[in-house]
Enzyme design. Structure first.
Site, PDB file in Angstrom:
ATOM      1  N   ASN A 100      41.839  31.683  36.747  1.00  0.00           N
ATOM      2  CA  ASN A 100      42.211  32.824  35.899  1.00  0.00           C
ATOM      3  C   ASN A 100      41.585  32.613  34.533  1.00  0.00           C
ATOM      4  O   ASN A 100      41.467  31.472  34.059  1.00  0.00           O
ATOM      5  CB  ASN A 100      43.745  32.871  35.793  1.00  0.00           C
ATOM      6  N   GLU A 145      40.387  43.992  26.494  1.00  0.00           N
ATOM      7  CA  GLU A 145      41.116  43.592  27.691  1.00  0.00           C
ATOM      8  C   GLU A 145      41.522  44.806  28.520  1.00  0.00           C
ATOM      9  O   GLU A 145      42.081  45.771  27.995  1.00  0.00           O
ATOM     10  CB  GLU A 145      42.371  42.814  27.271  1.00  0.00           C
ATOM     11  N   ASP A 146      41.240  44.725  29.804  1.00  0.00           N
ATOM     12  CA  ASP A 146      41.721  45.699  30.782  1.00  0.00           C
ATOM     13  C   ASP A 146      41.337  47.150  30.472  1.00  0.00           C
ATOM     14  O   ASP A 146      42.149  48.075  30.592  1.00  0.00           O
ATOM     15  CB  ASP A 146      43.239  45.528  31.010  1.00  0.00           C
ATOM     16  N   LYS A 168      48.477  37.912  26.588  1.00  0.00           N
ATOM     17  CA  LYS A 168      47.248  37.135  26.332  1.00  0.00           C
ATOM     18  C   LYS A 168      47.389  36.375  25.021  1.00  0.00           C
ATOM     19  O   LYS A 168      47.005  35.211  24.917  1.00  0.00           O
ATOM     20  CB  LYS A 168      46.032  38.069  26.247  1.00  0.00           C
ATOM     21  N   ASN A 223      44.341  40.416  40.645  1.00  0.00           N
ATOM     22  CA  ASN A 223      45.676  40.223  40.096  1.00  0.00           C
ATOM     23  C   ASN A 223      46.449  41.539  40.090  1.00  0.00           C
ATOM     24  O   ASN A 223      45.829  42.596  40.046  1.00  0.00           O
ATOM     25  CB  ASN A 223      45.567  39.721  38.645  1.00  0.00           C
ATOM     26  N   TYR A 262      53.053  35.828  31.646  1.00  0.00           N
ATOM     27  CA  TYR A 262      51.670  36.232  31.926  1.00  0.00           C
ATOM     28  C   TYR A 262      51.614  36.659  33.384  1.00  0.00           C
ATOM     29  O   TYR A 262      52.618  37.054  33.964  1.00  0.00           O
ATOM     30  CB  TYR A 262      50.781  35.011  31.574  1.00  0.00           C
ATOM     31  N   ASP A 276      37.178  40.037  27.944  1.00  0.00           N
ATOM     32  CA  ASP A 276      37.763  38.952  28.717  1.00  0.00           C
ATOM     33  C   ASP A 276      37.586  39.158  30.217  1.00  0.00           C
ATOM     34  O   ASP A 276      37.358  38.209  30.961  1.00  0.00           O
ATOM     35  CB  ASP A 276      39.252  38.872  28.357  1.00  0.00           C
ATOM     36  N   ASP A 277      37.695  40.406  30.680  1.00  0.00           N
ATOM     37  CA  ASP A 277      37.601  40.658  32.125  1.00  0.00           C
ATOM     38  C   ASP A 277      36.179  40.472  32.626  1.00  0.00           C
ATOM     39  O   ASP A 277      35.967  40.023  33.743  1.00  0.00           O
ATOM     40  CB  ASP A 277      38.081  42.080  32.430  1.00  0.00           C
ATOM     41  N   ARG A 316      43.057  50.112  32.890  1.00  0.00           N
ATOM     42  CA  ARG A 316      42.912  49.308  34.122  1.00  0.00           C
ATOM     43  C   ARG A 316      43.667  48.001  33.916  1.00  0.00           C
ATOM     44  O   ARG A 316      43.094  46.965  33.589  1.00  0.00           O
ATOM     45  CB  ARG A 316      41.426  49.046  34.394  1.00  0.00           C
TER      46      ARG A 316
HETATM   47  O1  LIG Z   1      45.316  38.901  33.161  1.00  0.00           O
HETATM   48  C1  LIG Z   1      44.923  38.168  34.116  1.00  0.00           C
HETATM   49  O2  LIG Z   1      45.670  37.488  34.808  1.00  0.00           O
HETATM   50  C2  LIG Z   1      43.452  38.087  34.384  1.00  0.00           C
HETATM   51  C3  LIG Z   1      42.789  39.316  33.929  1.00  0.00           C
HETATM   52  O3  LIG Z   1      42.293  39.415  32.827  1.00  0.00           O
HETATM   53  C4  LIG Z   1      42.893  40.515  34.782  1.00  0.00           C
HETATM   54  O4  LIG Z   1      43.229  40.412  35.973  1.00  0.00           O
HETATM   55  O5  LIG Z   1      42.640  41.594  34.237  1.00  0.00           O
HETATM   56 MG   LIG Z   2      42.357  41.414  32.125  1.00  0.00          MG
END
Ligand SMILES: O=C([O-])CC(=O)C(=O)O
Ligand SMILES: [Mg+2]
Length: 558
Positions: free
Chosen positions: A455, A243-244, A172, A411, A101, A266-267, A154
């Site tokens: 996190n 996510e992202d 994840k 991160n 991770y 999640d973000d 992203r």
């Molecule tokens: O993945 C991770 O460490 C936390 C997160 O969702 C990000 O930074 O996009």
């Molecule tokens: Mg993320």
């Protein structure tokens, strides 16, 4: 050693069985199983236990030279034998989380096409959109309960990684299992390949994704619509985690789909939930309330605004008005403090902007001036800009607040707004620090100060377990707030008056169970899940927890 659980009846045999990571046991197949499943001669003679396999795997892991090699090695085990992989990761959780991770997964995304070995999850290409249903049907797993989906635009603070972003859904979901106990048979990582605007990838002969600029916004919206509709047809009760996604899409997608299927971002929401939980812990440790704080966020994107909105809600829950809560929250972005006279805001940013009259007498509205004027007690970085919490910024803040709370959350490690050691040195060891990526404890004046990793990994596995166990149909804001409260309760600094702001990652399984319970209970309370009593709920959650141990197999004829 196999468990005492009842045997599984398996219709596969021979090399096919060995090539199924969910079922493969490798050298741990017993002699009887080798006979029954036509495996004689396909494996070395010795019948091993999982402990024997773990010893060999860990030894090989230790022989890897770099974190990226360790990541590649663990991914290879995952693709070969998921039971062994999750047992290995569970046995060395704190050591291996940063490898599977954040932060190493960031490097793995950047290098995705160079280190690619084996297929995992689904890549849904824009040009295959007519085959969406077929693609989902060909996901070999029948009963998918959790999907993590990205479009790679992203990735952490690393920007557009195209299909390399797939490292994130895989990582994840590994945590859903390792920390939240969701069986790997129920998880599915998905990457939507809508092109990439990363020129280096487009020019890279090794790049494995669609060599095309990202499609237009209209094409993109229609494509995601088709994807969501197909997911709903195939798995109507699935939990889908966004996510992202880039800022321009994250909030709009969430708003478009959150009443259509069980989903969360999640973000935006996971990060908000973990940060608010950590802030609650910081306030409780100092015997203050959240409503006492003045909070400056650096980064006015969807993550920053998501945390800010959840902070406002948490302050209101302490009894102050929404207006009073908003007056205590300040967003700083590329043009400094966000004020209503700036015209670049999206709706979700505009709600958090202050009236321009606030800065009329200020000497500009940049970060340093904002810190000097606002005298924040809390400073949170979510902008992906390495080093933006300069010595000046931190010292100015400290001059207005004896014990500042400072969270550089971007991160991976390379993007952190400041490193904990510097923050503690610039604040005479007084700051309470939490980061997004893992950091070693800081030794200050002979005292070792543990640094909490704030996190979303503390939150999403527990939310997932709670939702799956309770069969919740939605993820509500209140469920996220319950998760924050459950997390704050576990903070060592609150419980014992010393230690970190968050429990150690070694306790994450237990913490996820506690979060799952609160999330599921809240879902029941809001009628988005069927009601049970508390004892029954605990039992259901326990029953949903998968353990990485080998089951005995019996042959099932097809
Ligand atoms: O993945 C991770 O460490 C936390 C997160 O969702 C990000 O930074 O996009
Ligand atoms: Mg993320």
């Amino acid at each position: 050693m196999t468990t005492s659980k009842r045997p599984l009846y398996i219709p596969y045999a021979g090399p096919t069985l060995l090539e199924m990571p969910l079922l493969n046991k490798g050298s741990a197949f017993t002699q009887e199983e080798r006979l029954a499943f036509n495996l004689i001669g396909l494996l070395p003679q010795d019948e091993e236990t999982i402990e024997d396999q773990l010893k060999r795997a860990y030894r090989q892991y230790q022989q890897c030279g770099t974190d990226l090699e360790r990541h590649i090695y663990l991914r290879a085990i995952q693709d070969d034998n998921e039971t062994l992989y999750f047992r290995l990761v569970s046995d060395h959780l704190e050591e291996m989380l940063p490898i599977i991770y954040t932060p190493t997964v960031g490097k793995a995304c950047q290098e995705f096409s160079n280190i690619y070995r084996n297929h995992r999850g689904l890549f849904i290409n824009y040009s295959d959109r007519e085959h969406m249903d077929d693609i989902l049907r060909s996901a070999t797993k029948g009963n998918v309960q959790v999907i993590v989906v990205t479009d790679g635009e992203r990735i952490l603070g690393l920007g557009d990684q195209g299909i390399g972003g797939m490292g994130i859904p895989i990582g994840k979901l590994a945590l859903y299992t390792a920390c939240g106990g969701i069986s790997p048979a129920y998880t599915l990582p998905i990457t939507l390949d809508v092109g990439t605007n990363n020129q280096a990838l487009l020019d890279d002969p090794m790049y494995m994704g669609w060599r095309h600029k990202r499609v237009s916004q209209d094409e993109y919206n229609a494509f995601v619509d088709e994807f969501i509709a197909a997911v709903k047809r195939r798995w109507p009760n699935v939990l889908l985690q966004f996510e992202d996604f880039a800022q321009a899409n994250a909030v709009p997608l969430l708003e478009r789909y959150r009443d259509e299927l069980c989903c969360f971002n999640d973000d935006v929401q996971g990060t908000a939930s973990v940060v608010v939980g950590t802030l609650m812990a910081a306030c409780q440790a100092r015997q203050q309330t959240l409503a006492d704080q003045r909070v400056v966020f650096v980064g006015g994107g969807s993550a920053g605004c998501g945390i800010a909105e959840q902070t406002v809600v948490a302050m209101q829950a302490e009894g102050i008005s929404e207006a009073a809560a908003r007056a205590r929250v300040f967003m700083v972005d590329r043009e400094g403090l966000m004020t209503t006279d700036q015209d670049w805001h999206r709706d979700f940013q505009h709600r958090l902007a202050h009236d321009a009259s606030l800065v009329a007498e200020w000497d500009g509205q940049g970060l340093e001036e904002t810190i000097a004027q606002v005298k924040p007690t809390v400073l949170i970085g979510v902008c992906g800009q390495k080093g933006i919490f300069t010595e000046r910024v931190v010292r100015t803040m400290h001059s207005g607040c004896e014990n500042p709370v400072i969270f550089p959350l971007s991160n991976p490690t390379s993007q952190a707004e400041a490193v904990p050691e510097d923050i503690l040195n610039w604040t005479d060891g007084q700051a309470l620090v939490a980061t997004g990526s893992p950091f070693e404890p800081v030794v200050y004046n002979g005292r070792s100060i543990p640094i909490a990793q704030c996190n979303n990994a503390y939150i999403f596995p527990g939310i997932g377990l709670g939702v799956v166990a309770a069969k919740a149909s939605r993820v509500t804001d209140e469920m996220l707030m319950s998760a924050s409260r459950a997390l704050a309760r576990e903070a060592p600094l609150v419980k014992d008056g010393k230690g970190a702001l968050l429990p150690p990652l070694s306790r994450i399984r237990e913490i996820s169970m506690a979060i799952a319970f609160e999330v599921a209970a809240q879902a029941q309370h809001q009628d988005v899940a069927l009601k049970t009593d508390g004892t029954k709920l605990r039992e259901i959650i326990q029953r949903n927890c998968w353990e990485p141990e080998y089951r005995a197999y019996r042959r099932r004829s097809v």
